[in-house]
Write an enzyme that holds these catalytic residues in place. Structure first.
Site, PDB file in Angstrom:
ATOM      1  N   ASP A  13     -61.397 144.405  40.377  1.00  0.00           N
ATOM      2  CA  ASP A  13     -61.383 142.722  41.409  1.00  0.00           C
ATOM      3  C   ASP A  13     -62.069 141.837  40.546  1.00  0.00           C
ATOM      4  O   ASP A  13     -61.844 141.368  40.291  1.00  0.00           O
ATOM      5  CB  ASP A  13     -62.501 143.219  42.993  1.00  0.00           C
ATOM      6  CG  ASP A  13     -62.668 142.258  43.798  1.00  0.00           C
ATOM      7  OD1 ASP A  13     -61.404 141.854  44.434  1.00  0.00           O
ATOM      8  OD2 ASP A  13     -63.501 141.573  43.789  1.00  0.00           O
TER       9      ASP A  13
ATOM     10  N   HIS B  40     -56.545 148.857  47.219  1.00  0.00           N
ATOM     11  CA  HIS B  40     -57.478 148.098  46.920  1.00  0.00           C
ATOM     12  C   HIS B  40     -58.974 148.190  46.101  1.00  0.00           C
ATOM     13  O   HIS B  40     -58.992 148.792  44.834  1.00  0.00           O
ATOM     14  CB  HIS B  40     -57.590 146.979  47.268  1.00  0.00           C
ATOM     15  CG  HIS B  40     -58.570 145.997  46.563  1.00  0.00           C
ATOM     16  ND1 HIS B  40     -57.841 145.124  45.633  1.00  0.00           N
ATOM     17  CD2 HIS B  40     -60.399 145.651  46.822  1.00  0.00           C
ATOM     18  CE1 HIS B  40     -58.943 143.926  45.270  1.00  0.00           C
ATOM     19  NE2 HIS B  40     -59.791 144.312  45.350  1.00  0.00           N
TER      20      HIS B  40
END
Length: 316
Positions: free
Chosen positions: A102, A295
């Site tokens: 991320d 994610h």
């Protein structure tokens, strides 16, 4: 059983950083994203240690037990890369493999871009390397997605952290589930008059890879720092664009690996960046897609991520 230990390290950037670490051997730095901390790497720390590496997961600038300065301008990409390089020096110097997920991925990519002499290899998860754009990013995102888009909303002083600090347990439950392979995805575009959390419903139950104890750990880790520091990273997006002029369309030269889940809208929403990544990361060894994964790749699929990381490390 391999033990994860904790301490504070005086980075040569001047920031006193909390780190979780395990093992001995070549240094591997694990850089978390938003809204996470060292704990997101709990499965990798022990696996890498058992494979013969010194695995270190810091709380990055503004996060959790590290905390950070009050000035928004002290969260630029130069500060973040400086923290990583300073941590490498404080942990013995030499070079490290830098792994980022991320927001940690752009920090890892930029560390490899700006200081390739300190980086043996670089791994990006979820966020591919993108060359510097031709125009400042915030206005471009506003035109594309509107004022409600989370990166645009995060530019507002005070309001985003007021929403996120109001019920931190709900924030972690909603975001972790919503952006995972088990969730329905998150638009991350606040409705007019509403908040960002309105786009992510409260889950009926947590996915198998995430427990209430995990949520409680995240809440405890954020108890003293809150969300202002993490959101300040976003408030430097345009400033980062200005500060990186000297690296416009420069190449990341160290050996590289990219991993992403095929249900991660962050990765699947950037197909061109991934398809053309070798134009700017010429030593990209492999792109690994994790089927059915969202994610939070290293938490959702720890065994597969560990195998990919260790394989990459051993091939260097």
């Amino acid at each position: 059983m391999t033990e994860i230990t904790h301490r504070h390290v005086e980075s040569q950037s001047g920031l006193r950083m909390h780190v979780a670490e395990a093992g001995e051997g070549p240094l591997v730095l694990l850089l978390h994203g938003f809204p996470e901390c060292w704990y997101s790497w709990r499965h990798q720390l022990t696996a890498l240690a058992d494979a013969g590496y010194h695995a270190v997961a810091p709380d990055q600038r503004g996060y959790a037990r590290t905390g950070g300065p009050l000035e928004t301008g002290e969260y630029s990409i130069l500060h973040l890369v400086g923290d990583v390089v300073g941590l490498i020096e404080a942990l013995g110097g030499g070079r490290a493999v830098v792994v980022g997920h991320d927001w940690g991925a752009p920090v890892a990519w930029h560390t490899a871009l700006m200081r390739p002499d300190k980086v043996r290899g670089v791994v990006g998860m979820s966020v591919p390397h993108r060359p510097r754009s031709s125009r400042p990013p915030v206005e471009a995102m506003r035109r594309m997605f509107g004022d409600g888009f989370y990166m645009v909303r995060f530019q507002e002083p005070g309001a985003p952290e007021a929403e996120f600090d109001g019920d931190r347990a709900a924030v972690f439950r909603r975001l972790m589930h919503g952006a995972s392979g088990d969730g329905g995805g998150a638009a991350w575009i606040a409705p007019e008059g509403g908040g960002l959390l309105d786009t992510v419903p409260e889950p009926e139950k947590l996915p198998a890879w995430l427990s209430e104890d995990d949520i409680a750990t995240y809440v405890a880790e954020y108890a003293d720092s809150g969300f202002t520091g993490p959101i300040n990273w976003y408030r430097n997006l345009d400033r980062n664009w200005e500060l990186t002029t000297a690296w416009h369309r420069a190449q990341v030269s160290p050996p590289a690996l990219f991993l992403a889940g095929d249900r991660d809208v962050v990765a699947t929403g950037a197909p061109h960046a991934i398809e053309t990544m070798t134009d700017f990361v010429p030593n990209l060894r492999e792109t690994v897609w994790l089927s059915g994964c969202g994610h939070w790749v290293q938490q959702e699929r720890p065994a597969e991520v560990n195998d990919a990381l260790i394989g990459f490390l051993r091939a260097l």
